[in-house]
Motif scaffolding. Structure first.
Motif, short mmCIF file in Angstrom:
data_model
loop_
_atom_site.label_atom_id
_atom_site.label_comp_id
_atom_site.label_asym_id
_atom_site.label_seq_id
_atom_site.Cartn_x
_atom_site.Cartn_y
_atom_site.Cartn_z
N THR A 230 -7.42 -3.94 -4.42
CA THR A 230 -5.83 -3.74 -3.86
C THR A 230 -4.93 -5.12 -4.32
OG1 THR A 230 -6.54 -2.51 -2.01
CG2 THR A 230 -4.35 -3.80 -1.87
N HIS B 157 0.05 -7.48 -2.29
CA HIS B 157 -0.09 -6.32 -0.88
C HIS B 157 -1.07 -6.82 0.20
CE1 HIS B 157 0.87 -2.22 0.37
NE2 HIS B 157 -0.57 -2.26 0.81
N SER C 38 1.09 -9.37 2.07
CA SER C 38 2.41 -8.95 2.53
C SER C 38 1.90 -7.84 3.75
CB SER C 38 3.02 -7.97 1.92
OG SER C 38 2.45 -6.98 1.32
N ALA C 39 0.61 -7.67 4.30
CA ALA C 39 0.09 -6.83 5.03
C ALA C 39 0.30 -7.17 6.51
CB ALA C 39 -1.34 -6.37 4.94
N SER D 286 -4.26 0.97 -2.02
CA SER D 286 -3.79 0.37 -0.93
C SER D 286 -4.11 0.86 0.32
CB SER D 286 -2.01 0.25 -1.14
OG SER D 286 -1.55 1.54 -0.92
N VAL E 130 -6.12 -1.32 3.10
CA VAL E 130 -5.72 -2.22 4.16
C VAL E 130 -5.70 -1.82 5.47
CG1 VAL E 130 -3.80 -3.97 4.42
CG2 VAL E 130 -4.66 -3.48 2.18
N LEU F 178 6.90 2.05 3.20
CA LEU F 178 5.47 1.84 2.87
C LEU F 178 4.76 1.50 4.10
CD1 LEU F 178 3.19 2.66 1.22
CD2 LEU F 178 3.09 0.24 0.23
N THR F 179 5.01 0.30 4.96
CA THR F 179 4.35 -0.14 6.02
C THR F 179 4.47 0.69 7.22
OG1 THR F 179 4.73 -2.32 5.28
CG2 THR F 179 4.40 -2.05 7.73
N GLU G 135 1.98 3.89 6.26
CA GLU G 135 0.68 3.60 6.42
C GLU G 135 0.36 3.36 7.87
OE1 GLU G 135 -0.48 1.57 2.28
OE2 GLU G 135 0.16 0.14 3.72
#
Length: 325
Positions: A60, A64, A67-68, A128, A131, A270-271, A274
């Motif tokens: 990953t 990314h 920024s998780a 990704s 995560v 995307l956040t 997921e």
């Protein structure tokens, strides 16, 4: 719904249905029993899943990972925050036994992210996906499981030692420390933490070594789903109001709440995707193991696993459509 989105849903859901069905048929044919399924789950938890998480996180991008934070916050609120609220409601408002309140809260807030998340999220998000899977696994193994064990052990000890007076909080805290220390020794906990650290330090692995780790890591999703199918056949499941409410909370209400929080916080798409799909996974098999270990609500929790997993085929399809529309 576009053809591409429909194919995405089919590609994500079909492996779950087929692999669970194979495990169910294998148990029906007496090729596997629940004891052998527990051995397969042990293989996944000790070796296959840690290797899968380790290699996926190292693949990953560092940006990314950094920024998780919002995604980790969503998962932490959905798994631990809702757990605490549910336990308090069940214990002090609905007057449920402490061990039952803890087990129900764990069943509703503990998704099968490490097992079903591998094929579904991996299909949708690629590397990704490590995560949300890793964050969910860490919250479950570092927070939910130790806390549930403490509460259930405390209740069991209190029932056995009522004549000796109240169960001291000093003993409770010592047990909590012991469970946390034990959890940190589990490969499914320290392997992703080590991978996170290596990514932050900019340290990678040779491609040949990564491929070597992935050989067993790729078996995670299929092996876990197959074992879950065996467990589903082995337990005598029955649909009831309490089972239906737990499935509704696990498969629909919690991911809807995560979606609402993501929209309210104006988080990136995307956040949101997921976080919602990670929390839309059905209840984890560890809940059945806890119920069997303490002989509490065994049929109900096994029924939640069965009906939750079956209905997840439709609920996951709904949330994949909703988040990708």
């Amino acid at each position: 719904m576009t053809t591409a989105l429909f194919l995405t849903i089919i590609n994500a859901i079909l492996p779950i249905l087929i692999t669970l069905g194979l495990g169910y048929v294998a148990a029906w044919r007496r090729d596997f029993d629940s004891q052998q399924a527990s051995i397969l789950i042990r293989l996944v938890m000790l070796y296959a899943l840690p290797l899968a998480l380790f290699t996926s996180i190292l693949s990953t991008p560092r940006a990314h990972i950094l920024s998780a934070g919002p995604l980790a916050g969503l998962i932490l609120m959905a798994m631990l925050g809702v757990y605490v609220v549910l336990f308090c409601l069940l214990r002090w408002v609905m007057k449920r036994r402490q061990s039952e309140a803890a087990l129900i809260a764990m069943t509703i807030t503990g998704p099968s992210v490490p097992f079903i998340g591998i094929p579904v999220l991996g299909q949708l998000f690629g590397p990704s996906s490590a995560v949300p899977i890793s964050v969910g696994s860490l919250v479950m193994n570092l927070c939910q499981i130790p806390l549930t064990l403490i509460l259930m052990n405390h209740d069991q000890q209190r029932q056995q030692c009522q004549h000796e007076g109240p169960y001291s909080w000093h003993t409770t805290m010592r047990e909590l420390g012991g469970h946390l220390l034990h959890s940190c020794k589990e490969p499914v906990v320290w392997a992703p933490m080590l991978a996170f650290l290596l990514v932050l330090l900019g340290i990678g692995l040779p491609v040949s070594l990564t491929h070597a780790f992935q050989l067993l890591g790729h078996a995670t999703g299929g092996t876990a789903l197959f074992a879950s199918g065996v467990v589903l056949y082995a337990r005598q499941v029955r649909l009831s109001l309490s089972v239906g409410l737990m499935v509704l909370g696990r498969n629909f209400l919690i991911p809807l709440g995560v979606c609402a929080l993501a929209f309210a916080g104006h988080l990136p798409t995307l956040t949101m995707q997921e976080g919602v799909l990670a929390m839309a996974m059905p209840s984890a098999a560890i809940n059945v193991i806890l119920a069997m270990r303490y002989h509490i609500m065994e049929r109900e929790i096994a029924s939640v696993l069965f009906f939750g997993t079956v209905s997840a085929i439709f609920s996951l399809a709904f949330f994949i459509w909703m988040t990708h529309s």
